[in-house]
Design a protein around this motif. Structure first.
Motif, mmCIF file in Angstrom:
data_model
loop_
_atom_site.group_PDB
_atom_site.id
_atom_site.type_symbol
_atom_site.label_atom_id
_atom_site.label_comp_id
_atom_site.label_asym_id
_atom_site.label_seq_id
_atom_site.Cartn_x
_atom_site.Cartn_y
_atom_site.Cartn_z
ATOM 1 N N TYR A 293 -7.461 1.356 2.696
ATOM 2 C CA TYR A 293 -6.235 0.922 3.381
ATOM 3 C C TYR A 293 -5.446 -0.065 2.527
ATOM 4 N N TYR A 294 -6.152 -0.998 1.907
ATOM 5 C CA TYR A 294 -5.487 -2.012 1.093
ATOM 6 C C TYR A 294 -5.423 -1.658 -0.395
ATOM 7 N N GLY A 295 -6.350 -0.829 -0.857
ATOM 8 C CA GLY A 295 -6.439 -0.566 -2.289
ATOM 9 C C GLY A 295 -5.729 0.676 -2.778
ATOM 10 N N ASP A 296 -5.273 1.533 -1.853
ATOM 11 C CA ASP A 296 -4.714 2.815 -2.265
ATOM 12 C C ASP A 296 -3.205 2.903 -2.051
ATOM 13 N N ARG A 297 -2.542 1.752 -1.942
ATOM 14 C CA ARG A 297 -1.087 1.769 -1.805
ATOM 15 C C ARG A 297 -0.499 0.536 -2.491
#
Length: 302
Positions: free
Chosen positions: A201-205
């Motif tokens: 959720y936080y690392g892929d955008r």
């Protein structure tokens, strides 16, 4: 006088004993101990229809097992999709993507069917309004963690495979609500995988739309804490969703190599999870030059 619930319970036990003896469900029940991924995938695939027949009995536990099996099998299809993409075989990649989406949809359906036994509002699945959905989630208890997780996980993976569809992406907020509820009720469930959801959720955008690799790392560290560092998927996630966004090629390669070279029995009883992590680490390590060269070239042109 024998009540109907007792009679139904006996019928389920008898039906299970017949099926387990003849179709390999006994192997499926111990599949997490199998380190050979070909055996794991084949066992899952061969037992999906049997599990769906069992789920028709209406037993919540059997329904949840069916949901989990579909989601787990979809993971193998995603791996084949990535292999095909790397090889430049777009036709096979598209085929695997569509199959994975189909099985995630089946998983989602069975998970909501299980949740509906606790609250009828979940019979509507994703179609119920957000306010009612969130209210119903808050009424669920620890015994509902498993179907909450598999519903959320399956929707999230389906969204990931259909990022170009705005009607899919809009439901990410609903997934986040479910995963947050899992953390509230039992953050240790399934290796602490709700934390891994937040790593993605936080690392892929990008930061502009809420990305934050440092927050991703915090959730990955929680998974290590829960599993005493034995769950290798956390190191894979550290490479994929922290080191890669940070453009830290040294940490990226170090983390993946640690997964690959770890003992196969590092997590006794969870050999399947260990093998999956190793397989994915090898695939992503092989793409190091492609991934980081692309980023450096972009940086050079700025």
């Amino acid at each position: 006088m024998i009540n109907n619930k007792f009679i139904n319970h006996i019928a389920i036990i008898l039906f299970l004993s017949i099926l387990i003896g003849g179709c390999g469900l006994s192997k499926l029940s111990k599949i997490q101990e199998e380190g050979d991924l070909v055996v794991v995938e084949t066992t899952l695939e061969k037992n999906l229809k049997t599990l769906e027949r069992l789920a028709k009995l209406g037993n919540k536990s059997l329904i949840v097992k069916t949901s989990r099996a579909h989601a787990s099998y979809s993971g193998f299809l995603e791996d084949k999709m990535e292999d095909a993409e790397i090889a430049g075989n777009t036709e096979t990649a598209d085929e695997m993507r569509e199959k994975a989406i189909m099985h995630y949809t089946r998983s989602e359906m069975y998970a909501f069917k299980a949740l509906a036994k606790s609250n009828k509002i979940f019979k509507k699945g994703r179609s119920v309004d957000s306010e009612s959905f969130e209210s119903a989630l808050q009424k669920l208890k620890k015994k509902d963690v498993e179907p909450i997780f598999w519903a959320a996980y399956s929707i999230a993976r389906g969204i990931s495979l259909q990022k170009d569809d705005p009607m899919q992406v809009i439901d990410l907020a609903r997934v986040e609500l479910m995963m947050r509820r899992v953390l509230e009720l039992d953050e240790t469930f399934y290796f602490g995988s709700a934390h891994l959801f937040y790593a993605v959720y936080y690392g892929d955008r990008p930061p502009a739309i809420g990305g934050d690799p440092d927050k991703a790392k915090e959730h990955i560290e929680k998974v290590d804490e829960i599993n005493s560092g034995k769950f290798l998927m956390s190191k894979f996630y550290l490479a994929r969703y922290y080191a890669y966004p940070k453009l830290d090629v040294d940490l990226y390669t170090k983390s993946l190599q640690e997964v690959i070279h770890a003992p196969n029995d590092i997590y006794p009883g969870q050999e399947a999870a260990t093998s999956i992590a190793k397989s994915r680490a090898k695939r992503w390590l092989s793409q190091t030059d492609v991934l980081f060269d692309t980023e450096m070239e972009e940086g050079d042109t700025e």
